[in-house]
Design a protein around this motif. Structure first.
Motif, PDB file in Angstrom:
ATOM      1  N   GLU A 138       0.875  -1.143   0.231  1.00 18.66           N
ATOM      2  CA  GLU A 138      -0.190  -0.003  -0.166  1.00 18.66           C
ATOM      3  C   GLU A 138       0.845   1.218   0.033  1.00 18.66           C
ATOM      4  OE1 GLU A 138      -2.607  -3.191   1.952  1.00 18.66           O
ATOM      5  OE2 GLU A 138      -0.376  -2.682   2.181  1.00 18.66           O
ATOM      6  N   TYR A 139       1.810   1.265   0.983  1.00 15.37           N
ATOM      7  CA  TYR A 139       2.631   2.452   0.752  1.00 15.37           C
ATOM      8  C   TYR A 139       3.449   2.686  -0.512  1.00 15.37           C
ATOM      9  CZ  TYR A 139       2.157   3.516   5.826  1.00 15.37           C
ATOM     10  OH  TYR A 139       1.635   3.786   7.262  1.00 15.37           O
ATOM     11  N   GLU A 140       3.950   1.533  -1.034  1.00 12.83           N
ATOM     12  CA  GLU A 140       4.794   1.681  -2.231  1.00 12.83           C
ATOM     13  C   GLU A 140       3.997   2.284  -3.254  1.00 12.83           C
ATOM     14  OE1 GLU A 140       7.255  -1.342  -5.193  1.00 12.83           O
ATOM     15  OE2 GLU A 140       6.397  -2.132  -3.452  1.00 12.83           O
ATOM     16  N   GLN A 141       2.600   1.901  -3.689  1.00 10.96           N
ATOM     17  CA  GLN A 141       1.910   2.588  -4.584  1.00 10.96           C
ATOM     18  C   GLN A 141       1.438   4.126  -3.990  1.00 10.96           C
ATOM     19  OE1 GLN A 141      -1.911   0.895  -5.188  1.00 10.96           O
ATOM     20  NE2 GLN A 141      -2.309   2.149  -6.872  1.00 10.96           N
ATOM     21  N   LYS A 142       1.223   4.243  -2.922  1.00 12.85           N
ATOM     22  CA  LYS A 142       0.983   5.728  -2.444  1.00 12.85           C
ATOM     23  C   LYS A 142       2.248   6.658  -2.717  1.00 12.85           C
ATOM     24  CE  LYS A 142       0.128   8.582   1.737  1.00 12.85           C
ATOM     25  NZ  LYS A 142       0.071   8.280   3.263  1.00 12.85           N
ATOM     26  N   PHE A 143       3.492   6.148  -2.485  1.00  9.78           N
ATOM     27  CA  PHE A 143       4.636   6.976  -2.389  1.00  9.78           C
ATOM     28  C   PHE A 143       5.249   7.048  -3.989  1.00  9.78           C
ATOM     29  CE2 PHE A 143       5.881   5.505   1.963  1.00  9.78           C
ATOM     30  CZ  PHE A 143       5.127   6.262   2.545  1.00  9.78           C
ATOM     31  N   SER A 144       4.970   5.963  -4.855  1.00 11.80           N
ATOM     32  CA  SER A 144       5.411   6.100  -6.281  1.00 11.80           C
ATOM     33  C   SER A 144       4.485   6.962  -7.098  1.00 11.80           C
ATOM     34  CB  SER A 144       5.245   4.663  -6.874  1.00 11.80           C
ATOM     35  OG  SER A 144       4.181   4.111  -6.727  1.00 11.80           O
ATOM     36  N   GLU A 145       3.308   6.914  -6.592  1.00 13.37           N
ATOM     37  CA  GLU A 145       2.384   7.953  -7.146  1.00 13.37           C
ATOM     38  C   GLU A 145       2.459   9.536  -7.001  1.00 13.37           C
ATOM     39  OE1 GLU A 145      -1.549   6.747  -5.935  1.00 13.37           O
ATOM     40  OE2 GLU A 145      -1.550   5.190  -7.502  1.00 13.37           O
ATOM     41  N   LYS A 146       3.286   9.611  -5.799  1.00  9.14           N
ATOM     42  CA  LYS A 146       3.883  11.152  -5.297  1.00  9.14           C
ATOM     43  C   LYS A 146       4.957  11.330  -6.108  1.00  9.14           C
ATOM     44  CE  LYS A 146       1.306  11.555  -0.848  1.00  9.14           C
ATOM     45  NZ  LYS A 146       1.409  11.499   0.453  1.00  9.14           N
ATOM     46  N   GLY A 147       5.696  10.474  -6.808  1.00  8.09           N
ATOM     47  CA  GLY A 147       6.799  10.560  -7.328  1.00  8.09           C
ATOM     48  C   GLY A 147       8.285  10.066  -6.651  1.00  8.09           C
ATOM     49  N   HIS A 148       7.778   9.483  -5.680  1.00 10.12           N
ATOM     50  CA  HIS A 148       8.958   8.962  -4.857  1.00 10.12           C
ATOM     51  C   HIS A 148       9.775   7.906  -5.580  1.00 10.12           C
ATOM     52  CE1 HIS A 148       7.537  10.467  -0.590  1.00 10.12           C
ATOM     53  NE2 HIS A 148       7.096  11.588  -1.568  1.00 10.12           N
ATOM     54  N   VAL A 149      11.092   7.862  -5.293  1.00 12.94           N
ATOM     55  CA  VAL A 149      11.992   6.994  -5.912  1.00 12.94           C
ATOM     56  C   VAL A 149      11.938   5.562  -4.862  1.00 12.94           C
ATOM     57  CG1 VAL A 149      14.275   5.909  -6.315  1.00 12.94           C
ATOM     58  CG2 VAL A 149      13.348   8.165  -7.180  1.00 12.94           C
ATOM     59  N   ILE A 150      11.748   4.364  -5.463  1.00 11.40           N
ATOM     60  CA  ILE A 150      11.669   3.294  -4.635  1.00 11.40           C
ATOM     61  C   ILE A 150      12.783   2.512  -4.743  1.00 11.40           C
ATOM     62  CG2 ILE A 150      10.381   0.892  -4.025  1.00 11.40           C
ATOM     63  CD1 ILE A 150       8.881   3.638  -3.589  1.00 11.40           C
ATOM     64  N   TYR A 151      13.528   2.058  -3.449  1.00 14.14           N
ATOM     65  CA  TYR A 151      14.816   1.308  -3.457  1.00 14.14           C
ATOM     66  C   TYR A 151      14.595   0.081  -2.970  1.00 14.14           C
ATOM     67  CZ  TYR A 151      16.185   6.388  -3.043  1.00 14.14           C
ATOM     68  OH  TYR A 151      16.557   7.635  -3.291  1.00 14.14           O
ATOM     69  N   ARG A 152      15.290  -0.839  -3.666  1.00 15.34           N
ATOM     70  CA  ARG A 152      15.365  -2.400  -3.175  1.00 15.34           C
ATOM     71  C   ARG A 152      16.573  -3.079  -3.259  1.00 15.34           C
ATOM     72  NH1 ARG A 152      12.039  -6.369  -6.844  1.00 15.34           N
ATOM     73  NH2 ARG A 152      14.056  -6.398  -8.111  1.00 15.34           N
ATOM     74  N   CYS A 153      16.799  -4.001  -2.434  1.00 18.35           N
ATOM     75  CA  CYS A 153      18.156  -4.787  -2.239  1.00 18.35           C
ATOM     76  C   CYS A 153      17.829  -6.228  -1.675  1.00 18.35           C
ATOM     77  CB  CYS A 153      19.054  -3.910  -1.448  1.00 18.35           C
ATOM     78  SG  CYS A 153      19.156  -4.330   0.251  1.00 18.35           S
ATOM     79  N   ARG A 154      18.609  -6.890  -2.028  1.00 13.39           N
ATOM     80  CA  ARG A 154      18.381  -8.580  -1.400  1.00 13.39           C
ATOM     81  C   ARG A 154      19.795  -8.501  -0.948  1.00 13.39           C
ATOM     82  NH1 ARG A 154      14.251 -11.565  -3.859  1.00 13.39           N
ATOM     83  NH2 ARG A 154      13.482 -10.365  -5.591  1.00 13.39           N
ATOM     84  N   ALA A 155      20.053  -9.402   0.396  1.00 16.71           N
ATOM     85  CA  ALA A 155      21.054  -9.560   1.071  1.00 16.71           C
ATOM     86  C   ALA A 155      20.800 -10.903   1.759  1.00 16.71           C
ATOM     87  CB  ALA A 155      21.386  -8.327   2.196  1.00 16.71           C
ATOM     88  N   SER A 156      21.917 -11.602   1.616  1.00 13.99           N
ATOM     89  CA  SER A 156      22.231 -13.103   2.031  1.00 13.99           C
ATOM     90  C   SER A 156      23.401 -13.113   3.132  1.00 13.99           C
ATOM     91  CB  SER A 156      22.278 -13.974   1.063  1.00 13.99           C
ATOM     92  OG  SER A 156      23.398 -13.823   0.156  1.00 13.99           O
ATOM     93  N   PHE A 157      23.265 -13.942   4.024  1.00  8.24           N
ATOM     94  CA  PHE A 157      24.213 -14.189   4.890  1.00  8.24           C
ATOM     95  C   PHE A 157      25.429 -15.267   4.344  1.00  8.24           C
ATOM     96  CE2 PHE A 157      20.771 -12.950   7.450  1.00  8.24           C
ATOM     97  CZ  PHE A 157      21.343 -12.013   8.339  1.00  8.24           C
ATOM     98  N   ILE A 158      26.583 -15.030   4.814  1.00 13.76           N
ATOM     99  CA  ILE A 158      27.838 -15.693   4.226  1.00 13.76           C
ATOM    100  C   ILE A 158      28.173 -16.683   5.085  1.00 13.76           C
ATOM    101  CG2 ILE A 158      30.013 -15.791   2.828  1.00 13.76           C
ATOM    102  CD1 ILE A 158      29.380 -12.874   2.087  1.00 13.76           C
ATOM    103  N   GLY A 159      28.431 -18.179   4.976  1.00 12.61           N
ATOM    104  CA  GLY A 159      28.860 -18.963   5.712  1.00 12.61           C
ATOM    105  C   GLY A 159      28.058 -19.170   7.000  1.00 12.61           C
TER     106      GLY A 159
END
Length: 213
Positions: A192-213
């Motif tokens: 819900e927030y993603e749609q709201k913020f993107s409609e306001k022109g906000h850039v959406i950031y994403r990352c994936r992170a995993s644990f090593i070992g």
């Protein structure tokens, strides 16, 4: 954002205790049995009103999704959305993320989603951020060996902080996007927030992170 109090929330949750698990610690190390299958467990911390969970559960019927939400006045909305969807691969838990290791066993979870978490911008509140090292330690405990943390936010400060926190904890960063919607990823399910913020022109950031070992 302050949520409107719903005095009927307790009765609703008690009535729908098959969906919203009242005593989640009783299911530790046994969540697949609760779902009645051996599908992987994906966990959303801060599930809000449930749009992401429902969208993901529709897209991935062979995955079991669990949404954690602290606010009763919010989780009832998510619960009703799930009931209306008639999906059987979603459960909800009304709890604080601090209790993760009391509810999930080591290696029990395959993926953790942090969607538009509270950025807690003041330095004195750093320990409350869901990418703070004490939370990362909990994630490492409950995630399996190939598990990952997926973070989405419109808050650049939180995103930059999280990248540094992940790296300092020895995690491997993958799929770092500084403008997620520009990628037009067909698998991305918006909150819900993603749609709201993107409609306001906000850039959406994403990352994936995993644990090593």
């Amino acid at each position: 954002m302050r949520q409107r109090h719903k005095p009927w929330a307790d009765d609703f949750l008690a009535k729908n205790n098959q969906l919203v698990k009242a005593n989640p610690m009783n299911h530790k190390a046994n969540w697949q049995a609760v779902f009645g299958n051996e599908n992987p467990i994906h966990l959303e911390i801060g599930t809000g009103k449930g749009r992401f969970l429902v969208g993901m559960a529709e897209q991935y019927p062979d995955v079991n999704f669990i949404g954690i939400e602290l606010s009763k006045s919010v989780i009832v909305t998510a619960a009703q959305k799930i009931i209306d969807s008639e999906l059987d691969n979603i459960l909800l838990v009304n709890m604080d993320a601090d209790k993760l290791c009391d509810v999930f066993a080591g290696d029990e979870v395959s993926t953790i989603y942090l969607n538009f978490s509270d950025p807690w911008p003041k330095n004195r509140h750093e320990k409350r951020r869901l990418s703070f090292h004490t939370f990362l330690e909990k994630y490492r405990t409950i995630l399996n060996s190939t598990g990952e943390v997926v973070l989405k936010t419109d808050n650049r400060g939180l995103f930059e902080y999280s990248l540094v926190s992940f790296s300092a904890f020895g995690m491997k960063l993958e799929d770092v996007s500084l403008d997620l919607h520009q990628l037009q990823d067909p698998t991305n399910v918006m909150t819900e927030y993603e749609q709201k913020f993107s409609e306001k022109g906000h850039v959406i950031y994403r990352c994936r992170a995993s644990f090593i070992g």
